[in-house]
Scaffold this motif. Structure first.
Motif, short mmCIF file in Angstrom:
data_model
loop_
_atom_site.label_atom_id
_atom_site.label_comp_id
_atom_site.label_asym_id
_atom_site.label_seq_id
_atom_site.Cartn_x
_atom_site.Cartn_y
_atom_site.Cartn_z
N GLN A 192 0.90 -1.20 0.06
CA GLN A 192 0.06 0.03 -0.04
C GLN A 192 1.04 1.10 0.15
O GLN A 192 1.84 1.36 0.60
N HIS A 193 0.21 2.32 -0.69
CA HIS A 193 0.96 3.75 -0.61
C HIS A 193 0.08 4.46 -0.25
O HIS A 193 -1.02 4.87 -0.88
N ASN A 194 0.40 5.14 0.87
CA ASN A 194 -0.63 6.09 1.62
C ASN A 194 -1.91 5.74 1.78
O ASN A 194 -2.96 6.24 1.67
N GLY A 195 -2.09 4.52 2.12
CA GLY A 195 -3.47 3.63 2.34
C GLY A 195 -3.95 3.04 0.95
O GLY A 195 -5.02 2.65 1.26
N LYS A 196 -3.59 3.30 0.00
CA LYS A 196 -3.94 2.47 -1.37
C LYS A 196 -3.30 1.45 -1.71
O LYS A 196 -2.20 1.49 -1.85
N TYR A 197 -4.05 0.46 -1.92
CA TYR A 197 -3.44 -0.82 -2.56
C TYR A 197 -2.76 -0.55 -3.72
O TYR A 197 -3.31 0.06 -4.77
N ASN A 241 3.94 7.13 3.00
CA ASN A 241 4.34 5.84 3.56
C ASN A 241 3.93 4.82 2.65
O ASN A 241 2.99 4.63 1.83
N THR A 289 3.37 0.63 2.81
CA THR A 289 3.38 -0.32 3.71
C THR A 289 3.27 -1.84 2.96
O THR A 289 2.63 -1.91 2.15
N THR A 326 2.36 -5.89 3.73
CA THR A 326 1.88 -6.86 4.46
C THR A 326 1.92 -8.16 3.87
O THR A 326 2.00 -8.59 2.72
N ARG A 372 2.47 -6.76 9.02
CA ARG A 372 2.74 -5.57 8.43
C ARG A 372 3.93 -4.53 9.06
O ARG A 372 4.08 -4.50 10.16
N THR A 400 5.64 -0.44 8.18
CA THR A 400 5.57 0.68 6.96
C THR A 400 6.82 1.50 7.27
O THR A 400 7.43 1.60 8.20
#
Length: 745
Positions: free
Chosen positions: A257-262, A282, A284, A286, A295, A297
């Motif tokens: 994920q990048h800034n919460g987007k998969y 960020n 992340t 997983t 996970r 980050t």
């Protein structure tokens, strides 16, 4: 006592309380206010006897369903209705139209009362599931880590209650509607333990679902960035998702994920070949195995050059606080702001300005005596944060479009005198700044509006025009408003007013249409001696519609021959060599292909010594005059009278001399008897008013009376042996809203 209760899921407990107060009847069956379509609904009244059952309460179509135990036979649904021995209303095969409010009326303790019951559609909960389920009827737990067992359903009507029990039928959690969550921290003893979710509706179990808790060990991962997590835009970057304990073989998959987007990436390593500012933030990773997921980050810091927002801002004409800001983002955000550039709306440079250290520009502080429109245009700010852009530039720019909301502005380049051609097409035009969209353009002759005909058209178009901004001529967007006259007639040569309106007001401009012909006599502004000779400066008055040149003539006062200097159109001054200690005479005229103007009046240029002596004589004479005036005050009246009489005689003599000089001046220009044309006296127009009159000349042709200025030089067919008086004036106006400016030429 009247009791009105609406049976909804949230009101069940309230109904229980009320029913206990009214009578000792158990209301545990209150869920009968809900019924499924196609099933049977039973309504029990609180009263021992019921006189009337009615439906549709609260609407205009309330209907009596039953009186006592007798059903209203006139009802279409009468076959589905019945009243029981205890006066309960029964509806079989419930349809959607049955979901409404019902009212029973009866006696309660010898008092007639009513009791309302709302029948709602009963919908059982559905879609029961355990959110944490990793495979059918199984959840994974990690020793020492808190976990949840969350049971969810799609809620029904009335609202349901959810209970989670363990395999020993112990209630571990209770909640609803919709969901219930059990929090626990498992240990080795919880491995294989069962948990059941029960869904209760109307005190009966509707759904249940059981899962088994299986203890597993999740991965323990960390992300590493190569070469560093801080990088320059355009450089490559590698991100690795590593297991801290090295047990990568138990990981079944990765997601990023990048800034919460998969992201569409499922490998252990993520390679960014060219980083951009969009990669900031960020990342992340997983990692999953059968026990669950883990996970980590990492924050990536991409340094990039400033990005400046381009935007538009509007100010009204009378706004005294014109302030714009350079809206910039970048990494790092310590910005240095450079010089601002003021451009026209077609990117022609106007001026360079200094703003504040925080990227603000107070335009008002640079306005001075400029017109409001001169502050409009495009303002370019320059910013740097020490980072080069991908094209290698250290300084970045952004544009702010400043719009000044005001009534139409005529450019200073508009000509108040324009040229027409008899029997041909003539065109008058004005250029207008584009502060907003023009709503209307109207042309007038005196007070009458010019209407469109086959001979008169009034086109308007957008184009790039020249205008003056802060003492500089630049190109900008504007409108050109034309009045086109086909087959121009003599009476068309007069004053025209054009009025242009936009959403903020209107402005007017007056144009005099002149006949194409010789230029008018230039106006000499300066004749003086310099260290190199004699300097002559002049102003152009009217070019006659063609390219104009000038001829300066000079001679010594002791000689009769004139020397001549020919000057090009764009030059309005010249210097010629003059002998010292010698007086000179200077005059000039303007020329174009149609002819030449009259020569200006001869001006005497004395020597430098004579100028100094003349000043001294004036000073001495002034002192002597004051003294003599004080001494001979008694003779003042007689002296004044003598002077007045003398001036009258001189004025009479000078009038005759001026006529002779004008006659000689015309002869010197080769005008007299060129075509043996009889002399015609042309009367100049009244001041500030151009009137069209037609004279019949010696050849029987029509000419305009006084339409071309001082000497009617626009008529090549008119004998110019006599000059018109200098009293004629040509006026024009530039009128904006209620402000009128009049200038005399």
């Amino acid at each position: 006592m009247k009791v009105s209760v609406i049976f909804t899921g949230r009101m069940i407990s309230l109904v229980v309380i009320v029913s206990v107060i009214v009578q000792t009847v158990s209301l545990s069956t209150n869920c009968i206010s809900y019924a499924k379509i196609g099933k049977t609904a039973t309504f029990k009244c609180l009263f021992q006897t019921v006189d009337i059952w009615a439906a549709g309460i609260g609407t205009r179509n309330s209907t009596t369903y039953a009186i006592k135990r007798k059903v209203n036979a006139k009802l279409q649904i009468a076959k589905r209705l019945s009243v029981s021995e205890d006066y309960s209303l029964i509806i079989k095969n419930v349809s959607r139209s049955d979901f409404q409010t019902y009212r029973c009326t009866g006696y309660n303790y010898s008092q007639l009362e009513t009791y309302d019951i709302v029948l709602n559609e009963r919908i059982d909960p559905s879609n029961i599931r355990i959110i944490e389920e990793t495979e059918p009827q199984s959840v994974i737990g990690v020793i020492g880590q808190n976990m949840s067992i969350t049971c969810t359903v799609t809620s029904g009507e009335p609202e349901e209650t959810l209970i989670i029990e363990d395999d020993k039928r112990r209630k571990m959690a209770k909640g609803g509607p919709g969901s219930v969550k059990l929090q626990l921290e498992p240990d080795h003893n919880d491995d294989g333990r069962n948990f059941t979710c029960l869904v209760m509706s109307c005190d009966e179990q509707v759904l249940s679902y059981t899962v088994q808790l299986n203890i597993r060990y999740k991965p323990n991962i960390t992300i590493q960035a190569y070469p560093h997590n801080t990088t320059m835009e355009g450089d490559p970057l590698e991100l690795r998702c590593n297991d801290r304990e090295g047990s990568t073989n138990v990981i079944s998959g990765y997601n990023w994920q990048h800034n919460g987007k998969y992201l569409q990436h499922s490998l252990k390593v993520m390679q960014l070949n060219v980083t951009t500012r969009m990669d900031n933030g960020n990342f992340t990773c997983t990692a999953e195995n059968e026990a669950g997921e883990a996970r980590d980050t990492i924050e990536i810091n991409v340094l990039y050059a400033p990005v400046i927002e381009n935007y538009s801002v509007s100010f009204f004409e009378n706004n005294s606080n014109l302030l714009v800001s350079c809206k910039v983002s970048g990494n790092p955000n310590n910005f240095t702001f450079g010089e601002w550039i003021h451009l026209s709306d077609v990117d022609t440079p106007i001026r360079y300005l200094n703003g504040s250290e925080d990227g603000m520009l107070a335009i008002s502080s640079f306005t001075g005596t400029a017109e409001a429109y001169e502050n409009g245009g495009v303002y370019v700010c320059n910013v740097s944060n020490g980072i080069h852009s991908t094209d290698g530039s250290l300084w970045q720019t952004g544009k702010i479009h400043v719009i000044i909301k005001e009534s139409p502005v005529f450019t200073k380049q508009n000509k108040p005198e324009q040229v027409g051609y008899i029997d041909n097409t003539s065109s008058l035009f004005v250029d207008v700044m584009r502060s907003s969209r023009i709503m209307s353009t109207k042309w007038y002759i005196e007070l009458s509006e010019v209407l469109k005909t086959e001979r008169l058209t009034m086109p308007r178009k957008s184009l790039i025009i020249k205008a003056q901004f802060h003492n500089k001529i630049v190109y900008t967007k504007g409108y050109r408003c034309n009045l086109t006259i086909d087959k121009t007639k003599p009476e068309d040569f007069q004053n025209y007013k054009v009025t242009v309106q936009n959403q903020y007001g209107f402005s007017s401009f007056i144009i005099q249409l002149r006949y194409a012909g010789p230029p008018r006599m230039p106006h000499i502004t300066t004749v003086k001696r310099t260290s190199n000779g004699i300097l002559v400066k002049w102003e152009s008055v009217f070019d006659g519609g063609y390219e104009t040149t000038y001829e300066v003539e000079y001679r010594k006062v002791t000689e009769t021959k004139w020397d001549r200097i020919h000057i090009k159109e764009n030059h309005l001054s010249t210097t010629f060599i003059a002998d010292p200690n010698t007086d000179y005479l200077v005059r000039m005229k303007a020329l174009n292909k149609m002819g030449n103007s009259s020569s200006t009046k001869e001006q005497t240029v004395p020597t430098e010594d004579k100028e100094i002596q003349h000043s001294a004589v004036i000073y001495g004479t002034s002192v002597f005059t004051v003294i003599m005036f004080c001494i001979s005050g008694v003779f003042g009246c007689f002296w004044c009278y003598s002077i007045i009489e003398k001036k009258k005689r001189m004025k009479a003599n000078n009038h005759d001399i001026d006529i002779n000089q004008d006659q000689q001046l015309a002869e010197d220009n080769g005008v007299v008897n060129d075509n043996n044309i009889p002399e015609i006296n042309i009367i100049p127009p009244a001041e500030n008013n151009i009137n069209v009159n037609v004279l019949q000349g010696a050849f029987g042709i029509n000419v305009l009376q006084g339409a071309f200025g001082e000497s009617c030089e626009g008529y090549s067919s008119i004998d110019r042996r006599k000059r018109i008086s200098m009293s004629q004036k040509v006026s024009y106006m530039a009128n904006r809203s209620t402000k009128v400016v009049s200038t005399e030429l």
